[in-house]
Write a protein that holds these residues in place. Structure first.
Motif, PDB file in Angstrom:
ATOM      1  N   ALA A  71       0.828  -1.194   0.000  1.00 48.61           N
ATOM      2  CA  ALA A  71       0.000   0.000   0.000  1.00 48.61           C
ATOM      3  C   ALA A  71       0.869   1.254   0.000  1.00 48.61           C
ATOM      4  N   MET A  72       0.355   2.271  -0.700  1.00 49.33           N
ATOM      5  CA  MET A  72       1.073   3.550  -0.712  1.00 49.33           C
ATOM      6  C   MET A  72       0.881   4.247   0.627  1.00 49.33           C
ATOM      7  N   GLU A  73       1.886   4.962   1.023  1.00 48.80           N
ATOM      8  CA  GLU A  73       1.771   5.724   2.260  1.00 48.80           C
ATOM      9  C   GLU A  73       0.953   6.982   1.989  1.00 48.80           C
ATOM     10  N   PHE A  74       0.420   7.539   3.050  1.00 48.64           N
ATOM     11  CA  PHE A  74      -0.400   8.747   2.936  1.00 48.64           C
ATOM     12  C   PHE A  74       0.405   9.891   2.325  1.00 48.64           C
ATOM     13  N   ALA A  75       1.650  10.047   2.705  1.00 49.70           N
ATOM     14  CA  ALA A  75       2.486  11.132   2.187  1.00 49.70           C
ATOM     15  C   ALA A  75       2.691  10.988   0.678  1.00 49.70           C
ATOM     16  N   THR A  76       2.835   9.787   0.196  1.00 54.55           N
ATOM     17  CA  THR A  76       3.024   9.557  -1.243  1.00 54.55           C
ATOM     18  C   THR A  76       1.754   9.923  -2.007  1.00 54.55           C
ATOM     19  N   HIS A  79      -0.569  11.962  -1.027  1.00 51.89           N
ATOM     20  CA  HIS A  79      -0.723  13.412  -0.895  1.00 51.89           C
ATOM     21  C   HIS A  79       0.196  14.130  -1.892  1.00 51.89           C
ATOM     22  N   SER A  80       1.403  13.670  -2.042  1.00 50.77           N
ATOM     23  CA  SER A  80       2.348  14.280  -2.983  1.00 50.77           C
ATOM     24  C   SER A  80       1.873  14.132  -4.426  1.00 50.77           C
ATOM     25  N   ILE A  81       1.376  12.971  -4.780  1.00 44.92           N
ATOM     26  CA  ILE A  81       0.875  12.736  -6.139  1.00 44.92           C
ATOM     27  C   ILE A  81      -0.339  13.621  -6.417  1.00 44.92           C
ATOM     28  N   LEU A  82      -1.245  13.718  -5.460  1.00 43.71           N
ATOM     29  CA  LEU A  82      -2.421  14.574  -5.619  1.00 43.71           C
ATOM     30  C   LEU A  82      -2.012  16.034  -5.770  1.00 43.71           C
ATOM     31  N   THR A  83      -1.057  16.477  -4.983  1.00 40.64           N
ATOM     32  CA  THR A  83      -0.571  17.859  -5.084  1.00 40.64           C
ATOM     33  C   THR A  83       0.027  18.112  -6.462  1.00 40.64           C
ATOM     34  N   LEU A  84       0.792  17.184  -6.967  1.00 42.80           N
ATOM     35  CA  LEU A  84       1.398  17.323  -8.289  1.00 42.80           C
ATOM     36  C   LEU A  84       0.324  17.386  -9.382  1.00 42.80           C
ATOM     37  N   ILE A  85      -0.667  16.540  -9.297  1.00 42.97           N
ATOM     38  CA  ILE A  85      -1.761  16.537 -10.278  1.00 42.97           C
ATOM     39  C   ILE A  85      -2.510  17.867 -10.254  1.00 42.97           C
ATOM     40  N   LEU A  86      -2.806  18.380  -9.070  1.00 40.27           N
ATOM     41  CA  LEU A  86      -3.524  19.653  -8.961  1.00 40.27           C
ATOM     42  C   LEU A  86      -2.676  20.813  -9.472  1.00 40.27           C
ATOM     43  N   PHE A  87      -1.365  20.798  -9.202  1.00 39.09           N
ATOM     44  CA  PHE A  87      -0.494  21.847  -9.689  1.00 39.09           C
ATOM     45  C   PHE A  87      -0.422  21.841 -11.214  1.00 39.09           C
ATOM     46  N   VAL A  88      -0.269  20.671 -11.804  1.00 41.80           N
ATOM     47  CA  VAL A  88      -0.215  20.566 -13.267  1.00 41.80           C
ATOM     48  C   VAL A  88      -1.548  21.021 -13.868  1.00 41.80           C
ATOM     49  N   SER A  89      -2.661  20.682 -13.236  1.00 45.22           N
ATOM     50  CA  SER A  89      -3.974  21.122 -13.713  1.00 45.22           C
ATOM     51  C   SER A  89      -4.096  22.639 -13.644  1.00 45.22           C
TER      52      SER A  89
END
Length: 62
Positions: free
Chosen positions: A2-7, A9-19
């Motif tokens: 399983a992915m950790e919460f921090a990972t 969160h980081s992926i979601l932040t990156l997706i939102l920034f690119v959007s």
């Protein structure tokens, strides 16, 4: 594994920034300028036609 919460969160932040960057590029692209110029002038299109003609005649007399 399983992915950790921090990972996640980081992926979601990156997706939102690119959007966000994509949206800003889209909004400020030169192809959108005519549409935004037209939208900016919509507030002036609400005047009744007779009022427009009246103000046009006043400006001609001045």
């Amino acid at each position: 594994m399983a992915m950790e919460f921090a990972t996640v969160h980081s992926i979601l932040t990156l997706i939102l920034f690119v959007s966000f960057v994509a949206f800003v590029i889209w909004a400020y692209s030169k192809k959108r300028k005519p549409d935004f110029d037209e939208a900016a002038n919509l507030v002036f299109d609400d005047e009744p036609e007779s009022k427009k003609q009246h103000s046009k005649r006043e400006s001609e007399h001045e």
